[in-house]
Design an enzyme around this catalytic site. Structure first.
Site, PDB file in Angstrom:
ATOM      1  CE  LYS A 241      -4.335  -1.664   1.987  1.00  0.00           C
ATOM      2  NZ  LYS A 241      -5.383  -1.567   3.069  1.00  0.00           N
ATOM      3  CG  HIS A 299      -3.076 -10.528   2.412  1.00  0.00           C
ATOM      4  ND1 HIS A 299      -1.799 -10.117   1.471  1.00  0.00           N
ATOM      5  CD2 HIS A 299      -3.772  -9.229   2.660  1.00  0.00           C
ATOM      6  CE1 HIS A 299      -2.097  -8.691   1.426  1.00  0.00           C
ATOM      7  NE2 HIS A 299      -3.098  -8.270   1.916  1.00  0.00           N
ATOM      8  CG  HIS A 300      -6.556  -9.014  -0.450  1.00  0.00           C
ATOM      9  ND1 HIS A 300      -7.626  -8.620   0.272  1.00  0.00           N
ATOM     10  CD2 HIS A 300      -5.487  -8.041  -0.135  1.00  0.00           C
ATOM     11  CE1 HIS A 300      -7.038  -7.434   0.899  1.00  0.00           C
ATOM     12  NE2 HIS A 300      -5.974  -7.078   0.676  1.00  0.00           N
TER      13      HIS A 300
END
Length: 386
Positions: A241, A299-300
């Site tokens: 991010k 993790h997504h």
């Protein structure tokens, strides 16, 4: 038409077994190296039947089993103990002294699971050494023998070299891991990442992840080393991010399709950042670095294949990624956001169960949280956002 058994698609239990085997391969590097050192040690000191290390975590004053080399019997795993509740061990940590027990049964009682385990396994004598890294206490090294009074002054002198070797092996790996996580934190701060990934969020996520992994340990044969590495790697999950513009990252309303597509690139950006750090710190050859990669890359992903970036399904998604996904969503639901109030843990668990029913999340991971609701509440309260 029938096919030979070798050509049939594996069943779910078989896939779980294969996944557990892979986890053991990528999460037991330090255990393997400790076993090698143990084999060398036995040539000089044949009566050392067990070597084990417990790590200390100052944030909750807990000692937790980490790595071990156990020659026979049943090894103790997944055990934690509050250091301040043991005057003896607290004294060792403070004084930097060692402890010799010539006859364990004469000194300890079965008041806690560790003492009961020692007695049940027939260990007679022990040698306990506190470990330090840069003057900070980091844990204990335990040597145990099935023979009484096995740790004479001569044996202790023989063990001094191994104390140093084992301590360096453990502290070097921990330092590498911490270098990665610290570098990630610096990168986040340098990039002025101001979304919801606060330090407390990352702390809660890491603790939730460890809680889930410890509950799943018997089913997947997870080592304490794997669990602690997962705990250390959890804060890296959204490092990508740092490459997402604030106009998207901090947007209070919903994202349009173009913005959502750009937001979703944070996974690949995270992989790129992580690979660069792994290369710079020379971690390419460490099996545990694969756990780190899986945390960031998977993790997504969703069990039904609807996740991103690769649309993986079921056990194609690494267990560590499935654990992180559940921990991340739990914390998002139970935390304050500009657009919502925090949910109760009970309501959040119900939502996680709905996502399991829809085929999104791993049911075992959610069930693991349900088995430890008091601990979930404790973690949430201990690491509240300021």
């Amino acid at each position: 038409m029938t096919f030979p058994a070798s050509h049939l698609a594996p069943t779910e239990p078989e896939r779980n077994k294969e996944a557990a085997s892979l986890i053991r391969q990528v999460g037991d590097d330090l255990n393997f190296r400790l076993r090698q050192l143990h084999e060398q040690l036995l040539e000089q000191v044949p009566d050392v039947d067990r070597i084990a290390c417990a790590l200390y975590e100052p944030s909750d004053d807990m000692l937790r089993t980490f790595v071990h080399s156990t020659r026979q019997g049943v090894a103790i795993k997944g055990y934690e103990f509050c250091l301040s509740e043991s005057a003896s061990l607290s004294g060792l940590a403070a004084s930097r002294s060692v402890r010799i027990l010539d006859e364990i049964a004469d000194v300890v009682n079965a008041a806690n699971p560790h003492s009961q385990w020692l007695l049940n396994e027939g260990y007679r004598s022990s040698f306990t050494v506190p470990l330090y890294e840069r003057q900070e206490f980091i844990g204990f090294l335990f040597y145990d023998s099935l023979k009484p009074a096995a740790f004479s002054k001569k044996v202790q002198r023989s063990l001094e070299v191994y104390n140093t070797l084992i301590s360096l092996t453990i502290s070097n790996e921990l330092n590498l891991v911490r270098s990665i996580t610290t570098s990630a934190q610096v990168a986040r701060e340098f990039a002025s990442l101001r979304d919801f990934e606060t330090g407390n969020h990352l702390e809660r996520m890491a603790h939730y992840s460890r809680l889930i992994a410890r509950e799943l340990a018997p089913r997947y044969d997870l080592s304490d080393e794997y669990i602690e590495h997962l705990y250390l790697f959890a804060p890296l999950h959204d490092i990508g991010k740092i490459g997402i513009p604030d106009s998207i990252l901090l947007k209070s309303g919903g994202l349009n399709p173009e913005e959502r597509a750009l937001m979703n690139t944070h996974v690949q950006k995270g992989i790129d950042v992580l690979e660069r750090m792994i290369g710079e710190f020379g971690l390419n050859t460490l099996p545990d670095s694969q756990v780190m990669r899986n945390v960031v890359a998977g993790h997504h992903e969703c069990l039904d294949g609807s996740g991103y970036p690769n649309g993986l399904k079921g056990v194609e998604i690494a267990l560590e990624a499935r654990i992180i996904a559940v921990a991340d969503i739990l914390d998002a639901l139970t935390s304050h956001r500009p657009y919502k109030e925090p949910w109760s843990v009970k309501a959040a668990i119900c939502e996680l169960e709905r996502l399991v029913e829809r085929g999104k999340l791993d049911g075992d991971c959610v069930q693991a949280l349900k088995c430890h609701l008091p601990e979930v509440n404790t973690i949430r309260d201990r690491f509240k956002d300021s």
